[in-house]
Design a protein around this motif. Sequence first.
Motif, mmCIF file in Angstrom:
data_model
loop_
_atom_site.group_PDB
_atom_site.id
_atom_site.type_symbol
_atom_site.label_atom_id
_atom_site.label_comp_id
_atom_site.label_asym_id
_atom_site.label_seq_id
_atom_site.Cartn_x
_atom_site.Cartn_y
_atom_site.Cartn_z
ATOM 1 N N GLN A 1 0.725 -1.112 0.340
ATOM 2 C CA GLN A 1 0.172 0.020 0.087
ATOM 3 C C GLN A 1 0.738 1.565 -0.085
ATOM 4 N N ALA A 2 1.792 1.242 0.621
ATOM 5 C CA ALA A 2 2.942 2.333 0.962
ATOM 6 C C ALA A 2 3.444 2.692 -0.023
ATOM 7 N N GLU A 3 3.888 1.721 -1.178
ATOM 8 C CA GLU A 3 4.612 2.025 -2.851
ATOM 9 C C GLU A 3 3.632 2.774 -3.436
ATOM 10 N N PHE A 4 2.592 1.260 -3.589
ATOM 11 C CA PHE A 4 1.389 2.677 -4.238
ATOM 12 C C PHE A 4 1.215 4.324 -3.883
ATOM 13 N N PHE A 5 1.113 4.234 -2.579
ATOM 14 C CA PHE A 5 0.648 5.736 -2.615
ATOM 15 C C PHE A 5 2.125 6.336 -2.869
ATOM 16 N N LEU A 6 3.254 5.638 -2.760
ATOM 17 C CA LEU A 6 4.417 6.186 -3.436
ATOM 18 C C LEU A 6 3.249 6.877 -4.987
ATOM 19 N N ILE A 7 3.531 6.099 -5.617
ATOM 20 C CA ILE A 7 3.485 6.091 -7.025
ATOM 21 C C ILE A 7 2.557 6.900 -7.175
ATOM 22 N N THR A 8 1.205 6.969 -6.306
ATOM 23 C CA THR A 8 0.040 8.017 -6.908
ATOM 24 C C THR A 8 0.498 9.333 -6.736
ATOM 25 N N SER A 9 2.117 9.416 -5.711
ATOM 26 C CA SER A 9 1.806 10.613 -5.269
ATOM 27 C C SER A 9 1.854 11.310 -3.661
ATOM 28 N N GLU A 10 0.729 10.151 -2.755
ATOM 29 C CA GLU A 10 0.578 10.581 -1.434
ATOM 30 C C GLU A 10 1.449 10.403 -0.761
ATOM 31 N N TYR A 11 2.296 11.021 -1.005
ATOM 32 C CA TYR A 11 3.482 10.634 -0.056
ATOM 33 C C TYR A 11 3.372 10.806 2.024
ATOM 34 N N GLU A 12 2.893 12.067 2.004
ATOM 35 C CA GLU A 12 2.797 11.363 3.560
ATOM 36 C C GLU A 12 1.621 10.514 3.826
ATOM 37 N N GLN A 13 0.937 9.378 3.212
ATOM 38 C CA GLN A 13 0.154 8.543 3.190
ATOM 39 C C GLN A 13 0.891 7.551 3.584
ATOM 40 N N ALA A 14 1.594 7.518 2.502
ATOM 41 C CA ALA A 14 2.992 6.723 2.324
ATOM 42 C C ALA A 14 3.792 6.722 3.629
ATOM 43 N N ALA A 15 4.765 7.308 4.301
ATOM 44 C CA ALA A 15 5.183 8.033 5.309
ATOM 45 C C ALA A 15 4.283 7.227 6.969
ATOM 46 N N SER A 16 3.293 7.677 6.674
ATOM 47 C CA SER A 16 2.864 7.405 7.763
ATOM 48 C C SER A 16 2.075 5.501 8.230
ATOM 49 N N LEU A 17 1.567 5.095 6.825
ATOM 50 C CA LEU A 17 1.620 3.874 7.066
ATOM 51 C C LEU A 17 3.016 3.117 7.098
ATOM 52 N N LEU A 18 4.370 3.669 6.519
ATOM 53 C CA LEU A 18 5.546 3.062 7.179
ATOM 54 C C LEU A 18 5.966 3.168 8.469
ATOM 55 N N GLU A 19 5.802 4.242 9.236
ATOM 56 C CA GLU A 19 5.529 4.614 10.497
ATOM 57 C C GLU A 19 4.710 3.390 11.387
ATOM 58 N N THR A 20 4.150 2.836 10.922
ATOM 59 C CA THR A 20 3.609 1.163 12.054
ATOM 60 C C THR A 20 3.442 0.326 12.058
ATOM 61 N N ILE A 21 5.146 0.077 11.027
ATOM 62 C CA ILE A 21 5.893 -1.296 10.581
ATOM 63 C C ILE A 21 6.808 -0.886 12.014
ATOM 64 N N ALA A 22 6.436 -2.256 12.801
ATOM 65 C CA ALA A 22 7.558 -2.457 14.122
ATOM 66 C C ALA A 22 9.444 -2.625 13.410
ATOM 67 N N SER A 23 10.692 -1.900 14.053
ATOM 68 C CA SER A 23 11.238 -1.984 13.095
ATOM 69 C C SER A 23 12.275 -3.181 13.286
ATOM 70 N N SER A 24 11.330 -4.167 14.535
ATOM 71 C CA SER A 24 11.797 -5.657 14.506
ATOM 72 C C SER A 24 11.517 -6.607 13.095
ATOM 73 N N GLU A 25 10.081 -6.189 13.396
ATOM 74 C CA GLU A 25 9.656 -7.082 11.455
ATOM 75 C C GLU A 25 10.693 -6.830 10.528
ATOM 76 N N LEU A 26 11.300 -5.313 10.536
ATOM 77 C CA LEU A 26 12.586 -5.506 9.702
ATOM 78 C C LEU A 26 13.767 -6.208 9.225
ATOM 79 N N LEU A 27 14.259 -5.875 10.276
ATOM 80 C CA LEU A 27 15.194 -7.470 10.790
ATOM 81 C C LEU A 27 15.029 -8.436 11.042
ATOM 82 N N GLU A 28 14.033 -9.207 10.802
ATOM 83 C CA GLU A 28 13.952 -11.012 10.340
ATOM 84 C C GLU A 28 13.747 -10.768 8.992
#
Length: 294
Positions: free
Chosen positions: A76-103
């Motif tokens: 969804q964040a990547e789609f927001f990037l494509i549609t230039s909805e940057y604030e929505q993309a940034a807000s969505l990425l903030e909901t992802i915990a860093s621990s999930e990315l480390l996996e």
Amino acid sequence: MNIERFIEVRKAMGLSQMELAADICTQATLSRFENNGQVPSLKILIKLCNRLNLPLGELFPKVGVKHSETIEKMNQAEFFLITSEYEQAASLLETIASSELLEEPSLSMRCHYLKGFIMIAQPSPITDILFMFDQVLLEEESSEAEIFRLLAYTGIGMVYARENDLEKAEFYFQKVLEKIYQYPTKTIEDTWRVLHIVFQCGVFFAHIKELDISNALLHYAVTICSDNHVTYYLARAAIQLAKNAMIQKEPTAKILERIYDARAYSKINRNTIALAELARMEQEVRLQEDERKY
């Protein structure tokens, strides 16, 4: 395995290890399971769970649930990037915990590339953006990582172009162009990423007045859209909207506007059947308009 859940249910039922194990296994077998994580045979484990009225599935890890939720957020964040909805993309990425990315390295690279492009658009300080793309480039090279590395190079080129350091910008865009033509797209997300890279390269070369290169890149982007039917349903929806406008007897100008929109989308998809249908529709609208005039 969620042994804690097993122990919790046993204690809640007021059963000792010996009572639970009776006629199923030895108390020592159950103790090794609860205290040392030594899993008994599946047959014994099922009998123990049945006595506790505990579904066996509750003991197993929730395979892929959090992972799939994270990927969905990324999509969804990547789609927001494509549609230039940057604030929505940034807000969505903030909901992802860093621990999930480390996996998973691929998730980490994807998140950092997305954040980097969002930061370019906002815009953020150059050092912060470059640091974000460095997180991608510092990951171990692999076939899975290649597209994210190309995106990071593209982002760095965009940063230098923004700062009007065109020589450095061109270095990174050229680095991308050496490989992007050979990159195999396997998913719709791959198509989005390749399109993003090709488009940004085309924008840059137009900026430096290399219009032949820019035109070639932009034509390639149109070909990717056509081959992957990126706007296929957009064209179909526009055609139907034009038909609806005709049925509702909307003003001629409004009907023609819808027809022209549909024609543009259909050309992107090289949809000759749709183009022929739109030509007939336009002819019909113009004939009706002429009849009203006379």
